[in-house]
Design a protein around this motif. Structure first.
Motif, PDB file in Angstrom:
ATOM      1  N   ARG A   1     -44.093  63.018  30.300  1.00  0.00           N
ATOM      2  CA  ARG A   1     -43.633  62.477  31.586  1.00  0.00           C
ATOM      3  C   ARG A   1     -44.481  62.999  32.746  1.00  0.00           C
ATOM      4  N   TYR A   2     -45.097  64.156  32.578  1.00  0.00           N
ATOM      5  CA  TYR A   2     -45.868  64.777  33.663  1.00  0.00           C
ATOM      6  C   TYR A   2     -47.364  64.495  33.561  1.00  0.00           C
ATOM      7  N   GLN A   3     -47.798  63.802  32.542  1.00  0.00           N
ATOM      8  CA  GLN A   3     -49.169  63.313  32.380  1.00  0.00           C
ATOM      9  C   GLN A   3     -50.233  64.299  32.856  1.00  0.00           C
TER      10      GLN A   3
ATOM     11  N   ARG B   1     -34.545  68.835  34.270  1.00  0.00           N
ATOM     12  CA  ARG B   1     -34.422  68.144  32.979  1.00  0.00           C
ATOM     13  C   ARG B   1     -34.130  69.132  31.853  1.00  0.00           C
ATOM     14  N   LEU B   2     -34.758  70.303  31.901  1.00  0.00           N
ATOM     15  CA  LEU B   2     -34.492  71.324  30.899  1.00  0.00           C
ATOM     16  C   LEU B   2     -33.051  71.825  31.002  1.00  0.00           C
TER      17      LEU B   2
ATOM     18  N   HIS C   1     -40.646  69.786  24.268  1.00  0.00           N
ATOM     19  CA  HIS C   1     -41.980  69.177  24.186  1.00  0.00           C
ATOM     20  C   HIS C   1     -41.960  67.689  24.532  1.00  0.00           C
ATOM     21  N   ALA C   2     -40.842  67.023  24.296  1.00  0.00           N
ATOM     22  CA  ALA C   2     -40.744  65.597  24.629  1.00  0.00           C
ATOM     23  C   ALA C   2     -40.749  65.366  26.147  1.00  0.00           C
ATOM     24  N   LEU C   3     -40.477  66.400  26.927  1.00  0.00           N
ATOM     25  CA  LEU C   3     -40.513  66.272  28.395  1.00  0.00           C
ATOM     26  C   LEU C   3     -41.941  66.199  28.928  1.00  0.00           C
TER      27      LEU C   3
END
Length: 112
Positions: free
Chosen positions: A39-41, A78-79, A34-36
């Motif tokens: 970043r994708y707004q 990233r995952l 969820h913290a990723l």
């Protein structure tokens, strides 16, 4: 109309994940999944589905929706670098890409 891409990610929870206390699972999910998303707004939407009660091969499904497949690619890189997949806690079984209402865009293109 923008093309909307959907990526259905089939995951299997591994014993290392299942042995963790539920609170630790929640903390890891928040920290590494969820913290990723900020970043994708808003360029990427993530939904999660539990499947273990209904399917043997995969325990979880993630649905990633985006207008930009490169956003999905970046998210997956990233995952893959996170403990969720490197410990590993989960195994990616398959990723099924799809285009939401693709037939509509095809029919509207006039090439039918």
């Amino acid at each position: 109309m923008a093309t909307r891409y959907a990526f259905f990610i089939h995951l299997r929870a591994l014993p290392e994940w299942l042995r963790l206390p539920r609170e630790q699972r929640r903390v890891l999910g928040e920290a590494h999944l969820h913290a990723l998303l900020p970043r994708y707004q808003g360029a990427l939407r993530l939904r999660h589905f539990d499947a273990e009660a209904f399917a043997a091969p995969c325990s979880d499904l993630m649905l990633v929706e985006t207008d930009d497949p490169l956003k999905h690619y970046d998210f997956m890189e990233r995952l893959r670098d996170s403990p969720l997949l490197t410990v590993p806690y989960f195994e990616v079984l398959q990723i099924l890409p799809a285009i939401e209402d693709g037939y509509v865009a095809f029919e509207q293109s006039g090439t039918t």
